[in-house]
Scaffold this active site. Structure first.
Site, PDB file in Angstrom:
ATOM      1  N   ASP A  48     106.668  14.794  48.528  1.00  0.00           N
ATOM      2  CA  ASP A  48     106.338  13.371  48.678  1.00  0.00           C
ATOM      3  C   ASP A  48     106.425  12.629  47.353  1.00  0.00           C
ATOM      4  OD1 ASP A  48     105.663  11.117  50.049  1.00  0.00           O
ATOM      5  OD2 ASP A  48     103.521  11.564  50.182  1.00  0.00           O
ATOM      6  N   ASN A  63     108.667   9.649  60.325  1.00  0.00           N
ATOM      7  CA  ASN A  63     109.576   8.967  59.392  1.00  0.00           C
ATOM      8  C   ASN A  63     110.660   8.157  60.099  1.00  0.00           C
ATOM      9  OD1 ASN A  63     109.354  11.647  56.941  1.00  0.00           O
ATOM     10  ND2 ASN A  63     108.276   9.704  56.958  1.00  0.00           N
TER      11      ASN A  63
HETATM   12  C1  IPE Z   1     105.314  13.330  54.659  1.00  0.00           C
HETATM   13  O1  IPE Z   1     105.411  12.289  53.778  1.00  0.00           O
HETATM   14  C2  IPE Z   1     106.652  13.645  55.194  1.00  0.00           C
HETATM   15  C3  IPE Z   1     107.587  14.156  54.214  1.00  0.00           C
HETATM   16  C4  IPE Z   1     107.358  14.453  52.973  1.00  0.00           C
HETATM   17  C5  IPE Z   1     108.905  14.386  54.736  1.00  0.00           C
HETATM   18  P1  IPE Z   1     105.150  10.784  54.219  1.00  0.00           P
HETATM   19  O2  IPE Z   1     105.290   9.995  52.980  1.00  0.00           O
HETATM   20  O3  IPE Z   1     106.012  10.437  55.349  1.00  0.00           O
HETATM   21  O4  IPE Z   1     103.650  10.849  54.730  1.00  0.00           O
HETATM   22  P2  IPE Z   1     102.474   9.773  54.654  1.00  0.00           P
HETATM   23  O5  IPE Z   1     103.022   8.537  55.264  1.00  0.00           O
HETATM   24  O6  IPE Z   1     102.161   9.605  53.219  1.00  0.00           O
HETATM   25  O7  IPE Z   1     101.380  10.403  55.401  1.00  0.00           O
HETATM   26  C1  IPE Z   2     109.099  11.758  50.622  1.00  0.00           C
HETATM   27  O1  IPE Z   2     109.070  10.668  49.777  1.00  0.00           O
HETATM   28  C2  IPE Z   2     110.422  11.931  51.267  1.00  0.00           C
HETATM   29  C3  IPE Z   2     110.452  11.583  52.685  1.00  0.00           C
HETATM   30  C4  IPE Z   2     109.422  11.250  53.417  1.00  0.00           C
HETATM   31  C5  IPE Z   2     111.745  11.613  53.306  1.00  0.00           C
HETATM   32  P1  IPE Z   2     108.664   9.255  50.317  1.00  0.00           P
HETATM   33  O2  IPE Z   2     109.893   8.559  50.772  1.00  0.00           O
HETATM   34  O3  IPE Z   2     107.572   9.376  51.313  1.00  0.00           O
HETATM   35  O4  IPE Z   2     108.140   8.585  48.982  1.00  0.00           O
HETATM   36  P2  IPE Z   2     106.867   7.647  48.824  1.00  0.00           P
HETATM   37  O5  IPE Z   2     105.710   8.379  49.421  1.00  0.00           O
HETATM   38  O6  IPE Z   2     107.208   6.391  49.517  1.00  0.00           O
HETATM   39  O7  IPE Z   2     106.737   7.486  47.350  1.00  0.00           O
HETATM   40 MG    MG Z   3     105.502   9.372  51.179  1.00  0.00          MG
END
Ligand code: IPE
Ligand code: IPE
Ligand code: MG
Length: 509
Positions: free
Chosen positions: A297, A345
């Site tokens: 993340d 997502n």
């Molecule tokens: C979890 O991260 C999913 C992945 C890393 C693929 P998100 O960024 O989607 O989760 P939340 O929204 O912080 O819970």
């Molecule tokens: C995790 O990084 C990757 C995916 C969920 C695909 P994020 O895209 O959630 O990055 P932040 O949390 O917005 O920084």
């Molecule tokens: Mg995230």
């Protein structure tokens, strides 16, 4: 004791190819066909591998005459002399040739020397199948072969104006080969062609490098069978470098070793040693988790902080994943599961979702060679029906091509822990099953993969976000503020150190 992995180590392409051929053959038998598959000599010199092949119905014989007419016979990775090929044809055997391509190259070189009328010196131990095969090749071409240490003396003594062709068993100590070639070259004109294979030399050189860097008193643990020539050579190389040498063929053997007094221990394994034994050994020596899962993340915030598009954050995140996969290999971690895209997502803007799907497709296509070279099995967990047909076919093709490998990268795409539980429940209902924890588990996306020991989440969020809800019931968690693209080897080691220090009671007192 500080335990270090010596890289490169372990299975070479030739052994891998031979095992893959044998497994394919076993799989291609019609259902219910239990007739034995014959293999001339041990397919590769490793007891673990041979034991498994015996369970699959392989029967190992020392002479081609022992194979019944019309049966299937596999030629081992060490190769066979042409005379054996001819006998197999005469007896109407179905032949599957698992000869290592490097051994085949030595055969061609030896034959080419003999066909030019040159005498050929074959460096190596006269007894093993590999050397007998090469000598057979020379004799089949009407040539004369000098074999082994006596052969070197005889070839030297003979002198003469005609050049001597020199080839070597592929698994010899490369220093020894150089010494023998120099010795022969002092006595007569020599021509060398195929020598020690690259994989053997690279593994031996890595042991030499480790010993030089570690200094006196270092230990080297060599994993592999006593019957394996290249494994024994690794131990010899370490001994020549002044290291204290330990050898083990299985975990039981390993548990009997006494490492007291060793400050730094390098671990290597022979070219026929299965990687899963290597990883088992690493877990025995250090408290390394067998399965690490990561919620990757923080890509978006990493990009935002740099004034870049979110897609750039995802690209940087993909590079981090490549590095982490290498670190897992170097530390003996067998399974790495990463959360790449959750069922939630899909809510993100279409451009970001499309960009991520395109990134997955690109990564999987361009990295196929690395997966094969590094012997990593790729698999996906998640709702496959949510993927575009094109991405799904890339995923499934890579899964098929890497199916035989033991180390695994499991990528969660369109994955939700709740979705997985619901899908498993529906599969059980469809079969009319009354579930227990054990039978329920069989319907999960990767039922054979052990539960993660350690779950890491980057970017400062301390939540599970629907990741591995069933599997992580007893996992250890480790959180860091570092954003995924910045996740470093030091961060990873901190997580592993924290894991190693924890007391996992699993409900016990
Ligand atoms: C979890 O991260 C999913 C992945 C890393 C693929 P998100 O960024 O989607 O989760 P939340 O929204 O912080 O819970
Ligand atoms: C995790 O990084 C990757 C995916 C969920 C695909 P994020 O895209 O959630 O990055 P932040 O949390 O917005 O920084
Ligand atoms: Mg995230």
């Amino acid at each position: 004791m500080q335990v270090e992995v010596i890289e490169p180590h372990g299975m070479c392409a030739g052994v891998n190819g031979a095992i893959a051929r044998a497994l394919e053959l076993a799989k291609s038998r019609p259902a219910g066909d239990r007739s034995p598959i014959y293999c001339l000599h041990e397919l590769v010199h490793n007891e673990i591998v041979i034991g498994e092949l015996k369970d699959l119905g392989f029967r190992f014989v020392d002479r081609i005459g022992e194979v019944p007419r019309g049966a299937t016979v596999v030629f081992s990775a060490h190769g066979v002399p042409p005379q054996v090929r001819e006998e197999a044809a005469r007896r109407g055997l179905k032949v599957v040739d698992a000869t290592c391509p490097f051994v085949a190259r030595v055969h061609r070189s030896a034959r080419a020397f003999a066909e030019k009328g040159m005498e050929v010196c074959v460096l190596g131990d006269p007894a093993p199948a590999e050397v007998r095969g090469i000598v057979g090749e020379v004799e089949d071409a009407g040539g004369r072969a000098f074999v082994g240490p006596h052969g070197v003396s005889a070839a030297k003594a003979k002198g003469g104006a005609a050049p001597l062709g020199v080839v070597a068993q592929t698994t010899m100590n490369s220093d020894e080969v150089e010494r023998a070639v120099a010795e022969l070259a002092r006595a007569r004109r020599v021509k060398t062609m195929a020598k020690v294979c690259g994989a053997t030399k690279d593994r031996q050189d890595a042991v030499r490098r480790f010993c030089r860097g570690a200094g006196p008193g270092a230990g080297v643990l060599v994993l592999g069978s006593k019957t394996s020539s290249n494994t024994r050579r690794l131990a010899e190389v370490a001994e020549d470098c002044g290291a204290k040498v330990f050898t083990a063929g299985d975990v039981e053997g390993l548990s009997r070793l006494d490492f007291s007094g060793v400050g730094r221990l390098g671990v290597t394994s022979g070219a026929s040693t299965p990687e899963r034994f290597f990883m088992e050994a690493m877990r025995f020596l250090r408290r390394v988790p067998e399965h690490v899962a990561i919620i990757m993340d923080g890509n978006g915030r990493w990009a935002k902080a740099r004034g870049k598009a979110r897609s750039e954050g995802h690209r940087a995140g993909a590079k981090t994943l490549e590095r982490v996969l290498d670190w897992c290999g170097e530390r003996g971690i067998r399974y790495l599961t990463v959360y790449a895209f959750s069922t939630e997502n899909w809510k993100r803007p279409k451009a970001e979702v499309d960009g991520l799907m395109a990134l997955f497709a690109r990564m999987l296509k361009t990295k196929e060679r690395d997966f094969v070279a590094n012997r990593v099995r790729f698999r996906m967990v998640g709702r496959r029906g949510d993927l575009s047909p094109k991405l799904l076919s890339i995923v499934e093709s890579l899964e098929r091509k890497t199916e035989a490998f033991e180390r695994q990268l499991i990528v969660a795409i369109s994955y939700g822990g709740r979705a997985e539980i619901v899908d498993a429940a529906n599969a059980a209902v469809a079969r009319g099953e009354q579930v227990t924890e054990e039978t329920f588990r069989r319907h999960l996306y990767a039922p054979d993969v052990p539960d993660p020991d350690l779950v890491i989440r980057t970017s400062g969020e301390c939540r599970v976000s629907n990741f591995l809800l069933w599997e992580s019931a007893y996992s250890e968690y480790w959180f860091t503020d570092t954003l995924w693209p910045d996740f470093s080897e030091a961060d990873f080691d901190r997580a592993l150190e924290s894991y190693a220090a924890r007391d996992r009671r699993r409900g016990g007192a």
